[in-house]
Design an enzyme around this catalytic site. Structure first.
Site, PDB file in Angstrom:
ATOM      1  N   GLU A   1       3.518  12.751 -13.521  1.00 22.48           N
ATOM      2  CA  GLU A   1       2.966  13.459 -14.687  1.00 22.48           C
ATOM      3  C   GLU A   1       2.075  12.536 -15.530  1.00 22.48           C
ATOM      4  O   GLU A   1       1.210  12.997 -16.268  1.00 22.48           O
ATOM      5  CB  GLU A   1       4.082  14.062 -15.550  1.00 22.48           C
TER       6      GLU A   1
ATOM      7  N   GLU B   1       3.221  -6.556   2.949  1.00 23.98           N
ATOM      8  CA  GLU B   1       4.248  -5.607   3.390  1.00 23.98           C
ATOM      9  C   GLU B   1       5.458  -6.360   3.959  1.00 23.98           C
ATOM     10  O   GLU B   1       6.601  -6.073   3.610  1.00 23.98           O
ATOM     11  CB  GLU B   1       3.653  -4.640   4.413  1.00 23.98           C
TER      12      GLU B   1
ATOM     13  N   TYR C   1      -2.763  -6.735   3.783  1.00 26.64           N
ATOM     14  CA  TYR C   1      -1.790  -5.661   3.988  1.00 26.64           C
ATOM     15  C   TYR C   1      -0.504  -6.187   4.617  1.00 26.64           C
ATOM     16  O   TYR C   1       0.594  -6.002   4.088  1.00 26.64           O
ATOM     17  CB  TYR C   1      -2.361  -4.608   4.947  1.00 26.64           C
TER      18      TYR C   1
END
Ligand code: NDP
Length: 454
Positions: A448, A189, A185
Site C-alpha cells: 500500500e 543471492e 546477482y
C-alpha cells in the site's frame, strides 16, 4: 527444391530453445533439438529454480527466531544441508522430466548430445557418451542457436580451486567460511543464502559497490542490512592468485591481506556459450562481447540462422529468453511476426532482503528527463516491528516531472519481487503518479506504500 531432415534444428534445450521448439512445432514445423547437458537449461537445472528454493530454505533461520515473538515455543532447532540439497535436486529432476516430456509431447525430436554446425544447413551430432545418439549428420532448413551462457572463471593462477554456481547446488557439506568473488546477482543471492545457513561469508568485489545497475538507494540499503546481519564486504579488491590450503583456499588479493576460507565461489558474470558450435563454419558473426550478433528479430547475419537467450547477451534473464524464443517461432513459423521489447524489463535480486526494480534508476532518469520527482517510503514492515527486527524497507518511485509519468520503481524489502511484478505493468503502461494517487490503498500491506507516497 532442397528437402531437409528438419524444418528447424534448435541447439540448446534451455528456456529459450524449448519454448521456440515447441511453439514452432505447434505451428506445424518438423523440429529437432540437441542438448548436451540436461533439458531445462541454466534456469531450471542450476540457476533460478534451485536458487530460489535455497532462498526459501535458508530464510527459515530468521523465521524460526522471529516465531518466538509471535508466541511460538520451539524445540531444538537444527539444520541438515543434505536434506535441503537433496530435496531441491529432486525437484530439479522433476522439472527436468517435465521439460523433456513437453518436448516429446510436442513432437520435438530430442538428440541428447553435442551439436555442431558444419555449414548453415548441416548439423553434426557427436556420438553421445550414453550411446543414445550415434555420430551422424542431419540437415535443417532453419537453425536456432540457444546455447545459453556459463559462469566466468578468471584466468589467474589457482582459479580452478574455486567453484561456480554450477557446482554450488551439489556441495557435500556446508563450508564453515565462504569467499564469494563478485558483487552482482549471484554474489548477493548466495551471500544471503549461506549466511542464513550459518556460513561465515565474505563478499570480495573488484569495484566499490554491489549491483552497479540498481538504484543507489537500494544498493546502499542492501549493503547496510547485509553488514548488520554479519556478511563481510571487501571492495576495490583485485584478485592475484588462489592457493590451496589444508582446509580450503587462500585468496590472495592485489592490495590487502590474503583471505582464507573453506570455499571460494566465483560469481563474476556469465559468458555466452559460443565455442565448438561451428559458428565460423556456418558464417555466423559474433559481436564485441563475444556473443552471437542478432538483429531485433533475433536473426544472425546468416539468413537461415537465429539466436535467442543468453548466447546473444542482450538481457541475461530467463523470461527474456522465453519471449525471444516465442517471438522467433511465431514470426518464422506462425506467420505472426512480432519482436521483443527489451525496454522496461522488471528484474529482481533474491538477496536477503530481496530487491526488485523496473524502469529508470533515479540517476538514469535525471540524465534522460532532466527534472524528475522522487517519492520514497522508508518504513519498517509491521512483521519486523513485532519481531523486534530492525530492518527497514525502502520503496522509491521516480517520476518525470514534465509528464507526471512514473518512469522507475525500485523496492527493497520482504516480497519485493512479488509486489513489483504487478507494479511493472503500471510502469510499462506509462501510468502517471496521479493514477497511483487515485488508487485506494489495500490495508494493511507493505504494497500500500506504493499508493500513499506524497
Ligand atoms: P553480474 O553481472 O550480476 O555481476 C558480476 C560481478 O562481478 C560484478 O560485481 C562485476 O564487477 C564483477 N566482475 C565482472 N568481471 C570480473 C572480473 N573479471 N574479475 C572480478 N570481478 C568481476 O554477474 P553474476 O555472475 O552475478 O550473474 C550473471 C548474470 O546472470 C546476471 O547479470 C543476470 O543477468 C543473471 N542472473 C540473474 C538472476 C536474477 O534474475 N535474480 C540471478 C542470477 C543471475 P563490476 O560491477 O565492477 O562490473
Amino acid at each position: 527444391m532442397t528437402t531437409y531432415d528438419h524444418d528447424l534444428f534448435v541447439i540448446g534445450a534451455g528456456s529459450g530453445g524449448v519454448r521456440a521448439a515447441r511453439i514452432a512445432s505447434g505451428h506445424g514445423a518438423r523440429v529437432a533439438i540437441a542438448e548436451e547437458h540436461r533439458v531445462g537449461g541454466t534456469c531450471v537445472i542450476r540457476g533460478c529454480v534451485p536458487k530460489k528454493l535455497l532462498v526459501y530454505g535458508s530464510h527459515f533461520a530468521e523465521d524460526l527466531v522471529d516465531a518466538r515473538r509471535f508466541g511460538w515455543t520451539l524445540g531444538d532447532r537444527g539444520f541438515d544441508w543434505p536434506t535441503l540439497r537433496d530435496n531441491v535436486l529432486a525437484e530439479v529432476d522433476r522439472l527436468n522430466g517435465i521439460y523433456t516430456e513437453t518436448l516429446a509431447g510436442h513432437d520435438v525430436h530430442l538428440y541428447h548430445t553435442h551439436a555442431e554446425l558444419l555449414d548453415a544447413h548441416t548439423v553434426r551430432l557427436h556420438a553421445a557418451a550414453d550411446g543414445s545418439v550415434a555420430e551422424q549428420t542431419v540437415t535443417a532448413d532453419k537453425i536456432l542457436i540457444a546455447t545459453g551462457a556459463r559462469p566466468l572463471v578468471p584466468d589467474l593462477p589457482g582459479a580452478e580451486y574455486g567453484i561456480t554456481s554450477n557446482e554450488v547446488f551439489h556441495l557435500d557439506h556446508l563450508p564453515r567460511s565462504l569467499v564469494i568473488a563478485g558483487g552482482g546477482y549471484i554474489a548477493n543471492e548466495f551471500a544471503g543464502i549461506f549466511h542464513e545457513l550459518g556460513v561465515k561469508v565474505t563478499l570480495v568485489n573488484r569495484g566499490d559497490t554491489i549491483l552497479r545497475q540498481y538504484d543507489q538507494a537500494l544498493r546502499d540499503r542492501l549493503l547496510t542490512i547485509s553488514m548488520a546481519k554479519g556478511i563481510k564486504f571487501e571492495f576495490n579488491c583485485g584478485f592475484d592468485r588462489i592457493e590451496p590450503t589444508n582446509s580450503g583456499v587462500r585468496v590472495v588479493v592485489k592490495d590487502g591481506d590474503p583471505i582464507e576460507a573453506d570455499l571460494l565461489l566465483w560469481a563474476i558474470g556469465r559468458r555466452p556459450n559460443i565455442e565448438h558450435l561451428g559458428l565460423e563454419a556456418a558464417g555466423v558473426v559474433l559481436n564485441d562481447r563475444h556473443a552471437v550478433q542478432v538483429d531485433a528479430a533475433s536473426r544472425t547475419n546468416v539468413d537461415n540462422i537465429w539466436a535467442v537467450g543468453d548466447v546473444t547477451d542482450r538481457v541475461q534473464l530467463t523470461p527474456v529468453a522465453i519471449r525471444e524464443g516465442q517471438a522467433f517461432a511465431d514470426s518464422v513459423f506462425g506467420d505472426k511476426p512480432w519482436t521483443v521489447d527489451h525496454g522496461c524489463i522488471p528484474s529482481a535480486v533474491f538477496s536477503n532482503p530481496p530487491i526488485a526494480s523496473v524502469g529508470l534508476t533515479e540517476a538514469e532518469a535525471r540524465n534522460r528527463h532532466g527534472t524528475v520527482k522522487v517519492f520514497a517510503s522508508d518504513f519498517r514492515p509491521m512483521r519486523n516491528v513485532l519481531a523486534g527486527r530492525n530492518e527497514r524497507s525502502l520503496y522509491k518511485l521516480v517520476v518525470d516531472a514534465a509528464t507526471d509519468v512514473v518512469v522507475g520503481a525500485h523496492m527493497i524489502g520482504p516480497d519485493a519481487p512479488e509486489i513489483l511484478q504487478a507494479l511493472a505493468i503500471a510502469v510499462k503502461a506509462k501510468l502517471t503518479k496521479a493514477a497511483f494517487d487515485e488508487t485506494v490503498a489495500l490495508h494493511p500491506t507493505m504494497a500500500e506504500e506504493l499508493v500513499l507516497m506524497r
